[in-house]
Write a protein that holds these residues in place. Structure first.
Motif, short mmCIF file in Angstrom:
data_model
loop_
_atom_site.label_atom_id
_atom_site.label_comp_id
_atom_site.label_asym_id
_atom_site.label_seq_id
_atom_site.Cartn_x
_atom_site.Cartn_y
_atom_site.Cartn_z
N LEU A 107 0.77 -1.44 0.16
CA LEU A 107 -0.22 -0.41 0.11
C LEU A 107 0.88 0.97 -0.10
O LEU A 107 1.49 1.69 0.78
N LYS A 108 0.75 2.55 -0.76
CA LYS A 108 1.60 3.39 -0.85
C LYS A 108 0.69 4.37 0.15
O LYS A 108 -0.15 4.10 0.49
N TRP A 109 2.06 5.23 0.84
CA TRP A 109 1.59 6.04 1.65
C TRP A 109 -0.14 6.90 1.67
O TRP A 109 0.33 7.05 2.11
N ASN A 110 0.14 7.44 0.28
CA ASN A 110 -1.20 7.96 0.05
C ASN A 110 -2.35 7.26 -0.52
O ASN A 110 -3.78 8.38 0.48
N GLU A 111 -2.19 6.04 0.22
CA GLU A 111 -3.53 5.06 0.05
C GLU A 111 -3.66 4.65 1.57
O GLU A 111 -4.85 4.79 1.63
N ALA A 127 -7.10 1.61 4.73
CA ALA A 127 -6.10 2.25 3.46
C ALA A 127 -7.78 2.50 2.43
O ALA A 127 -8.59 1.82 2.17
N ASN A 128 -7.13 3.47 1.21
CA ASN A 128 -8.09 3.51 0.61
C ASN A 128 -7.60 2.93 -1.13
O ASN A 128 -6.18 3.98 -0.85
N GLN A 129 -8.03 1.98 -1.48
CA GLN A 129 -7.04 1.90 -2.73
C GLN A 129 -7.77 2.49 -4.08
O GLN A 129 -9.20 3.33 -4.24
N LYS A 130 -7.90 1.79 -5.90
CA LYS A 130 -8.12 2.15 -6.79
C LYS A 130 -10.08 2.47 -6.67
O LYS A 130 -10.80 1.57 -5.96
N LYS A 173 3.57 2.57 16.67
CA LYS A 173 4.65 3.52 16.73
C LYS A 173 5.57 3.59 15.41
O LYS A 173 5.80 4.61 14.96
N CYS A 174 5.83 2.40 14.73
CA CYS A 174 6.92 3.04 14.04
C CYS A 174 6.36 3.19 12.83
O CYS A 174 6.46 3.96 11.74
N GLY A 175 4.87 2.50 12.36
CA GLY A 175 3.76 2.83 11.25
C GLY A 175 3.80 3.89 10.77
O GLY A 175 3.33 5.22 10.11
N VAL A 176 3.31 4.93 12.50
CA VAL A 176 2.90 6.40 12.82
C VAL A 176 4.16 7.64 11.65
O VAL A 176 3.96 8.08 11.08
N GLU A 177 5.22 6.77 12.70
CA GLU A 177 6.39 7.60 12.30
C GLU A 177 6.56 7.76 10.47
O GLU A 177 6.96 8.94 9.88
N ASN A 178 7.13 6.42 10.16
CA ASN A 178 6.88 6.69 8.58
C ASN A 178 5.38 6.76 7.79
O ASN A 178 5.82 7.58 6.89
N GLN A 179 4.63 7.13 7.81
CA GLN A 179 3.37 7.57 7.75
C GLN A 179 3.81 9.26 7.55
O GLN A 179 3.83 9.66 6.48
N ALA A 180 3.92 10.07 8.80
CA ALA A 180 4.10 10.95 8.72
C ALA A 180 5.43 11.94 8.47
O ALA A 180 5.38 12.92 7.21
N PHE A 181 6.50 11.07 8.37
CA PHE A 181 7.47 11.47 7.47
C PHE A 181 7.77 11.05 6.24
O PHE A 181 7.96 12.40 5.53
N TYR A 182 7.08 10.44 5.15
CA TYR A 182 6.69 10.27 3.96
C TYR A 182 5.86 10.72 3.55
O TYR A 182 5.53 11.13 2.39
N LYS A 183 4.44 11.00 3.78
CA LYS A 183 3.66 10.81 3.25
C LYS A 183 3.19 12.78 3.54
O LYS A 183 2.80 13.15 2.41
N LEU A 184 3.49 13.43 4.33
CA LEU A 184 3.30 14.15 5.08
C LEU A 184 4.22 16.08 4.01
O LEU A 184 5.49 15.03 3.56
N GLU A 185 3.58 16.77 4.01
CA GLU A 185 4.64 18.38 3.33
C GLU A 185 5.10 18.71 4.45
O GLU A 185 6.32 18.89 3.50
N LYS A 186 5.27 18.71 5.03
CA LYS A 186 5.18 20.02 6.26
C LYS A 186 4.89 19.50 7.52
O LYS A 186 4.02 18.87 7.45
N SER A 187 6.12 19.35 8.98
CA SER A 187 6.01 19.13 9.71
C SER A 187 5.28 19.58 10.57
O SER A 187 4.61 18.95 11.93
N SER A 188 4.09 20.91 10.86
CA SER A 188 2.95 21.24 10.85
C SER A 188 2.00 20.91 10.55
O SER A 188 1.27 20.44 11.38
#
Length: 573
Positions: A241-245, A260-263, A285-300
């Motif tokens: 699953l891609k992070w945007n999904e 997740a939301n797919q096609k 916790k690992c999932g939450v950190e990875n999703q925030a790090f790779y998916k979001l545009e800004k830390s805010s």
């Protein structure tokens, strides 16, 4: 006066403790820090020691006395996170893998990432077909010992290095051939960069597997990569699953859910079961950190995440740090002379940054400090003695892994690509994450593994967090169903029923509590003489007056009548 000085020094010692962090090249950094020091303080000390600026990709890992791995949270006190007593022992590791290693600004960062991926390759976390495996190992050779020299490198010299948990003599010869013919003239930094680019193209780049079971009780490994969420089961990647999904990550007890939301707005929920509630929380916790790090545009944009939809239960966690896009932007602003890195067996130069705090290991961390120039027979003997299971097959079966590219990895989850003929199972680590166990357990006896001493506690731990061979139900430490799997499934059903009953009881108690609070508020409104502004405003509303005279007063008279009747019965009896 002397007694005062002694008592003062004793108090200072009580406020401080020793902390040892094993670095990626297996040297150790020891420091003394205040008891109330936070994780960020220790991390900054290590980064200053390494002269590391691009530090957002790294983290400090520790193992508690229950053998559960954790990442040190930088915003919290170290002593409050550790369940053992000081001195504490931890490891510096890559926590969030850069999506493009070539885009890293500094050589020191690439070098540390190179050391981490060498570990991943050795421990079976980084899978590849044998042709890619030979190329990766040849890059390591070139970076470690430089160009091939017949005078220094006799026949079979590549057998002195252990790049994988197991490999054949044919693969060793292929590694040596590539090193002799294709990599001549490459500098260590060039070889390391080529190694990183080759590793990044593999499907399991950045995978830190978490052992789990699916709803049918089959073993699986869950992992988070720079590109999304991955499930490895048997010899296939069953989900990607891609992070945007990915829309939501939740856990309750041992149960982990991925929404997740797919096609075509297709919503799916994946459910897996971790070995323990602590392992499930670590996974979340690992999932939450990875999703925030790779998916979001800004830390805010980072928000506090709850593990449950209900406000009165569950854990809350917030990723603290910059996101990947911000890290890359900040790295581009770095302007300084590259730090010097001394590579073992090579002459350091200004253009070849090196870590200056000790010699480097000869391949992967198979020994604590074994010399590079060991005999060929000793190297072969250590290879034969290695009892690690591995997903890398013998080359006598030709290429054992199907080639996969990043473009394939970016495709949807409809396909189930085969990773290898063997089941994916990261092997036990030779130099694992250390366990700071100072309880009343077994003494820290030591023995030799592949010719190097390491503690029994260290041997028990796997860098991938998989159960030890003696504790699992299958050979090689694999987490496979045993003969008692039927009893385990029945037990899991009972646990699920108990969880449901507990949830219903919690909901019932909260409902009763809310009704009780509303009843108290109603009594205060109708019966008390409190002259408070908001109570007075409520009493003067037409709706409340109607409720008071048409419903509450008759109900109060009926309730008083019943009480008198019950009292009369008790008196007559």
């Amino acid at each position: 006066m002397l007694s005062r000085l002694m008592s003062s020094s004793t108090r200072n010692l009580e406020r401080e403790y020793s902390c040892t962090v094993r670095l990626l090249d297996d040297t150790e950094y020891t420091c003394t820090i205040q008891r109330d020091a936070k994780g960020q303080f220790l991390f900054d000390l290590i980064c200053h020691h390494l002269n590391l600026l691009e530090k957002d990709y790294f983290g400090i890992r520790y193992v508690d006395p229950d053998k559960q791995r954790h990442w040190l949270e930088f915003t919290k006190s170290i002593s409050k996170q550790m369940k053992s007593q000081p001195p504490f022992t931890m490891c510096l590791r890559v926590k969030l893998y850069p999506p493009d290693p070539a885009a890293l600004k500094e050589e020191i960062t690439r070098y540390l990432l190179f050391l981490q991926i060498k570990r991943d390759l050795y421990h079976g976390r980084l899978l590849c077909k044998t042709s890619d495996a030979a190329m990766l190992a040849a890059y390591i050779l070139q970076a470690e010992i430089g160009d091939y020299d017949p005078g220094k490198h006799p026949e079979g010299y590549s057998s002195k290095f252990q790049f994988f948990p197991k490999h054949s003599e044919r693969l060793e010869r292929r590694i040596a051939d590539i090193h002799k013919t294709e990599l001549i003239g490459q500098t260590p930094e060039t070889s390391e960069l080529n190694f990183l680019q080759k590793a990044q193209s593999l499907e399991t780049y950045g995978v830190d597997p978490h052992p789990c079971k699916d709803v049918s009780g089959n073993p699986a490994f869950l992992a988070f990569t720079p590109f999304g969420f991955v499930v490895l089961q048997g010899n296939k990647r069953v989900h990607f699953l891609k992070w945007n999904e990915v829309t939501k990550l939740k856990f309750e007890g041992k149960t982990f859910h991925v929404h997740a939301n797919q096609k075509e707005d297709k919503k799916i929920i994946l459910t897996y079961f971790a070995p323990t509630p602590e392992a499930c929380k670590h996974l979340w916790k690992c999932g939450v950190e990875n999703q925030a790090f790779y998916k979001l545009e800004k830390s805010s944009q980072v928000r506090t995440v709850s593990s449950s939809n209900l406000f009165f239960k569950g854990s809350r966690f917030r990723y603290s740090g910059r996101v990947a896009k911000e890290v890359m932007e900040q790295s581009a602003k770095i302007k300084r002379e590259p730090p010097e890195i001394h590579r073992a067996g090579l002459v350091p130069s200004r253009s070849c940054p090196s870590i200056t705090h000790g010699p480097r290991l000869s391949s992967v961390p198979r020994t604590r400090r074994r010399a590079v120039h060991i005999s060929i027979m000793e190297g072969l003997e250590s290879l034969r003695d290695s009892a690690h299971s591995t997903p890398v097959r013998s080359v006598s079966h030709s290429d054992s892994f199907l080639p996969r590219s990043r473009s394939h990895m970016a495709d949807g989850g409809d396909r189930t690509p085969v990773i290898a003929d063997d089941a994916y199972c990261p092997s036990d680590s030779v130099l694992p994450t250390p366990v700071a166990d100072h309880g009343g357990g077994e003494p820290a006896a030591s023995r030799h593994v592949n010719g190097a001493p390491c503690s029994i506690e260290e041997e028990k731990e796997s860098e991938a967090g998989t159960p030890a061979a003696g504790e699992s139900g299958a050979p090689g430490g694999r987490w496979a169903p045993t003969e008692g799997s039927g009893a385990e499934s029945a037990l899991s059903e009972v646990e699920q029923v108990n969880k449901f009953v507990l949830s219903v009881l919690r909901l019932l108690l909260v409902t009763i509590g809310l009704l009780f609070v509303l009843l108290l508020l109603l009594i205060v409104l109708t019966e008390s003489d409190l002259d408070i502004a908001f109570l007075r405003d409520i009493r003067q509303t037409p709706e409340f007056e109607q409720f008071h005279y048409e419903y509450f007063c008759p109900l109060r008279r009926w309730f008083a009548c019943k009480l008198r009747w019950v009292g009369a019965l008790l008196i007559n009896d």
